[in-house]
Design a protein around this motif. Structure first.
Motif, PDB file in Angstrom:
ATOM      1  N   SER A  35      -2.474  -3.268 -13.445  1.00 26.90           N
ATOM      2  CA  SER A  35      -2.021  -4.679 -13.373  1.00 26.90           C
ATOM      3  C   SER A  35      -2.077  -5.009 -12.040  1.00 26.90           C
ATOM      4  CB  SER A  35      -0.759  -4.691 -14.144  1.00 26.90           C
ATOM      5  OG  SER A  35       0.014  -4.065 -13.687  1.00 26.90           O
ATOM      6  N   VAL A  36      -1.311  -4.245 -11.031  1.00 27.33           N
ATOM      7  CA  VAL A  36      -1.245  -4.869  -9.451  1.00 27.33           C
ATOM      8  C   VAL A  36      -2.320  -4.769  -9.002  1.00 27.33           C
ATOM      9  CG1 VAL A  36      -0.037  -4.135  -7.345  1.00 27.33           C
ATOM     10  CG2 VAL A  36       1.213  -3.596  -9.750  1.00 27.33           C
ATOM     11  N   SER A  37      -3.195  -3.591  -9.128  1.00 31.31           N
ATOM     12  CA  SER A  37      -4.628  -3.685  -8.479  1.00 31.31           C
ATOM     13  C   SER A  37      -5.609  -4.920  -9.109  1.00 31.31           C
ATOM     14  CB  SER A  37      -5.552  -2.384  -8.764  1.00 31.31           C
ATOM     15  OG  SER A  37      -4.739  -1.335  -8.290  1.00 31.31           O
ATOM     16  N   ILE A  38      -5.378  -5.267 -10.330  1.00 33.09           N
ATOM     17  CA  ILE A  38      -6.014  -6.400 -10.988  1.00 33.09           C
ATOM     18  C   ILE A  38      -5.837  -7.726 -10.521  1.00 33.09           C
ATOM     19  CG2 ILE A  38      -6.631  -7.655 -13.085  1.00 33.09           C
ATOM     20  CD1 ILE A  38      -6.518  -5.029 -14.523  1.00 33.09           C
ATOM     21  N   LEU A  39      -4.375  -7.866 -10.238  1.00 35.91           N
ATOM     22  CA  LEU A  39      -4.066  -9.213  -9.482  1.00 35.91           C
ATOM     23  C   LEU A  39      -4.408  -9.280  -8.130  1.00 35.91           C
ATOM     24  CD1 LEU A  39      -0.497  -9.444 -11.366  1.00 35.91           C
ATOM     25  CD2 LEU A  39      -2.435 -10.750 -11.766  1.00 35.91           C
ATOM     26  N   GLY A  40      -4.235  -8.238  -7.285  1.00 32.30           N
ATOM     27  CA  GLY A  40      -4.615  -8.008  -6.081  1.00 32.30           C
ATOM     28  C   GLY A  40      -6.038  -8.515  -5.799  1.00 32.30           C
ATOM     29  N   ALA A  41      -7.039  -7.951  -6.600  1.00 31.50           N
ATOM     30  CA  ALA A  41      -8.425  -8.168  -6.686  1.00 31.50           C
ATOM     31  C   ALA A  41      -8.606  -9.551  -6.935  1.00 31.50           C
ATOM     32  CB  ALA A  41      -9.255  -7.138  -7.544  1.00 31.50           C
ATOM     33  N   LEU A  42      -8.071 -10.145  -7.772  1.00 32.49           N
ATOM     34  CA  LEU A  42      -8.513 -11.367  -8.145  1.00 32.49           C
ATOM     35  C   LEU A  42      -7.811 -12.379  -7.012  1.00 32.49           C
ATOM     36  CD1 LEU A  42      -7.397 -11.587 -12.045  1.00 32.49           C
ATOM     37  CD2 LEU A  42      -9.514 -11.837 -10.926  1.00 32.49           C
ATOM     38  N   TRP A  43      -6.761 -12.206  -6.498  1.00 33.87           N
ATOM     39  CA  TRP A  43      -6.223 -12.978  -5.372  1.00 33.87           C
ATOM     40  C   TRP A  43      -7.160 -12.847  -4.155  1.00 33.87           C
ATOM     41  CZ3 TRP A  43      -4.547 -10.525  -0.590  1.00 33.87           C
ATOM     42  CH2 TRP A  43      -4.139 -11.374   0.361  1.00 33.87           C
ATOM     43  N   ARG A  44      -7.570 -11.652  -3.875  1.00 33.61           N
ATOM     44  CA  ARG A  44      -8.612 -11.548  -2.569  1.00 33.61           C
ATOM     45  C   ARG A  44      -9.915 -12.141  -3.027  1.00 33.61           C
ATOM     46  NH1 ARG A  44      -7.188 -10.732   2.288  1.00 33.61           N
ATOM     47  NH2 ARG A  44      -9.232 -10.544   3.534  1.00 33.61           N
ATOM     48  N   LEU A  45     -10.157 -12.353  -4.262  1.00 37.06           N
ATOM     49  CA  LEU A  45     -11.651 -12.927  -4.560  1.00 37.06           C
ATOM     50  C   LEU A  45     -11.453 -14.429  -4.512  1.00 37.06           C
ATOM     51  CD1 LEU A  45     -14.472 -12.638  -6.040  1.00 37.06           C
ATOM     52  CD2 LEU A  45     -13.173 -12.842  -8.305  1.00 37.06           C
ATOM     53  N   ARG A  46     -10.355 -15.025  -4.836  1.00 34.74           N
ATOM     54  CA  ARG A  46     -10.094 -16.404  -4.688  1.00 34.74           C
ATOM     55  C   ARG A  46      -9.913 -16.645  -3.098  1.00 34.74           C
ATOM     56  NH1 ARG A  46      -4.515 -18.384  -7.145  1.00 34.74           N
ATOM     57  NH2 ARG A  46      -3.898 -17.367  -5.210  1.00 34.74           N
ATOM     58  N   ASP A  47      -9.416 -15.942  -2.458  1.00 31.82           N
ATOM     59  CA  ASP A  47      -9.217 -16.364  -1.143  1.00 31.82           C
ATOM     60  C   ASP A  47      -9.586 -15.305  -0.175  1.00 31.82           C
ATOM     61  OD1 ASP A  47      -8.472 -17.611   1.000  1.00 31.82           O
ATOM     62  OD2 ASP A  47      -6.245 -17.928   0.789  1.00 31.82           O
ATOM     63  N   PRO A  48     -11.151 -14.833   0.305  1.00 35.71           N
ATOM     64  CA  PRO A  48     -11.485 -13.900   0.825  1.00 35.71           C
ATOM     65  C   PRO A  48     -11.098 -14.072   2.354  1.00 35.71           C
ATOM     66  CG  PRO A  48     -13.067 -15.432   0.240  1.00 35.71           C
ATOM     67  CD  PRO A  48     -12.001 -15.810  -0.394  1.00 35.71           C
ATOM     68  N   ASN A  49     -10.702 -15.292   2.781  1.00 32.65           N
ATOM     69  CA  ASN A  49     -10.307 -15.560   4.284  1.00 32.65           C
ATOM     70  C   ASN A  49      -8.779 -15.313   4.320  1.00 32.65           C
ATOM     71  OD1 ASN A  49     -12.982 -15.791   5.091  1.00 32.65           O
ATOM     72  ND2 ASN A  49     -13.007 -18.000   4.328  1.00 32.65           N
ATOM     73  N   ALA A  50      -7.792 -14.949   3.425  1.00 32.81           N
ATOM     74  CA  ALA A  50      -6.799 -14.936   3.522  1.00 32.81           C
ATOM     75  C   ALA A  50      -6.221 -13.629   4.663  1.00 32.81           C
ATOM     76  CB  ALA A  50      -6.119 -14.738   2.312  1.00 32.81           C
ATOM     77  N   PRO A  51      -5.245 -13.590   5.342  1.00 38.28           N
ATOM     78  CA  PRO A  51      -4.842 -12.699   5.980  1.00 38.28           C
ATOM     79  C   PRO A  51      -4.640 -11.436   5.276  1.00 38.28           C
ATOM     80  CG  PRO A  51      -3.168 -14.272   6.260  1.00 38.28           C
ATOM     81  CD  PRO A  51      -4.172 -14.798   5.527  1.00 38.28           C
ATOM     82  N   MET A  52      -5.179 -10.159   5.914  1.00 35.74           N
ATOM     83  CA  MET A  52      -4.917  -9.004   5.305  1.00 35.74           C
ATOM     84  C   MET A  52      -3.275  -8.643   5.107  1.00 35.74           C
ATOM     85  SD  MET A  52      -7.794  -7.762   4.873  1.00 35.74           S
ATOM     86  CE  MET A  52      -9.312  -7.571   5.424  1.00 35.74           C
ATOM     87  N   PRO A  53      -3.054  -7.939   3.890  1.00 36.87           N
ATOM     88  CA  PRO A  53      -1.531  -7.692   3.579  1.00 36.87           C
ATOM     89  C   PRO A  53      -0.883  -6.663   4.487  1.00 36.87           C
ATOM     90  CG  PRO A  53      -2.826  -6.709   1.950  1.00 36.87           C
ATOM     91  CD  PRO A  53      -3.772  -7.824   2.756  1.00 36.87           C
ATOM     92  N   ILE A  54       0.058  -6.407   5.042  1.00 35.51           N
ATOM     93  CA  ILE A  54       0.715  -5.550   5.717  1.00 35.51           C
ATOM     94  C   ILE A  54       1.498  -4.761   5.122  1.00 35.51           C
ATOM     95  CG2 ILE A  54       2.347  -5.072   7.776  1.00 35.51           C
ATOM     96  CD1 ILE A  54       1.442  -7.739   8.750  1.00 35.51           C
ATOM     97  N   LEU A  55       1.254  -3.545   4.949  1.00 38.21           N
ATOM     98  CA  LEU A  55       2.176  -2.458   4.063  1.00 38.21           C
ATOM     99  C   LEU A  55       2.953  -1.678   4.901  1.00 38.21           C
ATOM    100  CD1 LEU A  55      -0.690  -1.233   1.811  1.00 38.21           C
ATOM    101  CD2 LEU A  55       1.088  -3.014   1.401  1.00 38.21           C
ATOM    102  N   SER A  56       4.282  -1.641   4.649  1.00 43.53           N
ATOM    103  CA  SER A  56       5.263  -0.687   5.423  1.00 43.53           C
ATOM    104  C   SER A  56       4.983   0.678   4.842  1.00 43.53           C
ATOM    105  CB  SER A  56       6.568  -1.423   5.132  1.00 43.53           C
ATOM    106  OG  SER A  56       7.057  -1.243   3.751  1.00 43.53           O
ATOM    107  N   VAL A  57       5.823   1.275   5.501  1.00 42.46           N
ATOM    108  CA  VAL A  57       5.912   2.916   5.098  1.00 42.46           C
ATOM    109  C   VAL A  57       6.423   3.071   3.584  1.00 42.46           C
ATOM    110  CG1 VAL A  57       6.903   5.084   5.143  1.00 42.46           C
ATOM    111  CG2 VAL A  57       6.053   3.942   7.245  1.00 42.46           C
TER     112      VAL A  57
END
Length: 287
Positions: A35-57
């Motif tokens: 579910s998290v991957s699906i939502l993330g993929a749909l978010w990126r598809l809708r806004d491909p120019n959005a800044p890359m997310p930053i993942l902490s350790v």
């Protein structure tokens, strides 16, 4: 071709309602687990120019924990299904063919062909294929570990489970389409071309498992061959990225050449090579 779209066995008469229920269960499990991957993929598809997310350790460690859960669920699922279908699945699956190298070459060839098609679609502006790193990470080492472990996250649930759950109930060709679409939706963050790309090699993964039955080959190829460029994060060389990209290209398109050349020269053996003892034939049984 008839084996791909035809019945696995004339004596096997599955209940259509049960088959539909099993498909719903498979899709529901896919939705819940990814579910998290699906939502993330749909978010990126809708806004491909959005800044890359930053993942902490901490975020990366949590993602690895999710990977462990996904692996555990996949292992439990395929073990349970294989046990519950132990009375018929051995007769419905074809004899395991070829070697581990054959399986690896076949899947790498499919990945190369899918990559070439996705790049062409992107160049023609038909479907965007933006093959880039989907996140900025705080720990490069954890990013490498996550990438190399990607096969553990996907192959048990998206290659082995659909085959073991649905073989004999629907033609393997439809299983490939179903599993390919589920895989493709996870890669929409690369654009519409990302869906085509992953759907094709995701469908090929199902066929490779169906034919060669070597899940570990899919896991290794997915983890290493497909993600070799991620080692650039931890290799302290300016030219590492270029060298690793070329290594990836040589692996994939070298495998495609190895797969195509014997067939172009008519070198397909007339009798499938199998490393299993031939099964005794059994008379048809009405079920």
């Amino acid at each position: 071709m008839s084996r791909m779209w035809g019945r696995a066995a004339d004596w096997y008469r599955p209940n259509p309602a049960v088959t539909c229920a099993l498909v719903v269960v498979l899709v529901s499990l896919w939705t819940a687990v990814y579910s998290v991957s699906i939502l993330g993929a749909l978010w990126r598809l809708r806004d491909p120019n959005a800044p890359m997310p930053i993942l902490s350790v901490r975020d990366q460690a949590a993602d690895l924990a999710v990977l462990v859960v996904q692996l555990a669920l996949g292992t439990i699922a395929i073990t349970a299904v294989a046990y519950l279908r132990r009375s018929d699945i051995g007769e419905l699956l074809p004899r395991r063919q070829g070697t581990a190298v054959d399986a690896a070459v076949a899947w790498c060839a499919a990945i190369a062909a899918a990559s070439a098609l996705a790049l062409v679609l992107d160049r023609l502006s038909v479907a965007r294929f933006d093959f880039s790193v989907p996140a900025v990470v705080e720990s490069p080492a954890l990013a490498v570990l996550t990438a190399l472990s990607a096969g553990l996250r996907e192959e048990p649930l998206l290659a082995a489970l659909p085959v073991l759950l649905l073989v004999g109930r629907i033609p393997i060709g439809w299983v490939m389409i179903l599993a390919g679409c589920m895989r493709g939706l996870l890669y929409l963050f690369f654009g519409g071309g990302g869906f085509v790309w992953a759907a094709l090699w995701g469908a090929a993964a199902v066929w490779v498992y169906f034919k060669y039955r070597r899940l570990w080959v899919l896991v290794v190829v997915h983890g290493i061959a497909m993600n070799i460029q991620v080692l650039d994060r931890v290799i302290p060389l300016d030219s590492a990225a270029t060298l690793l990209q070329w290594a990836n290209i040589l692996i994939m398109f070298g495998a495609l050449t190895m797969w195509l050349v014997p067939r172009a020269l008519g070198g397909i053996p007339s009798t499938p090579v199998s490393d299993e003892v031939p099964r005794p034939t059994t008379p048809p049984v009405e079920r």
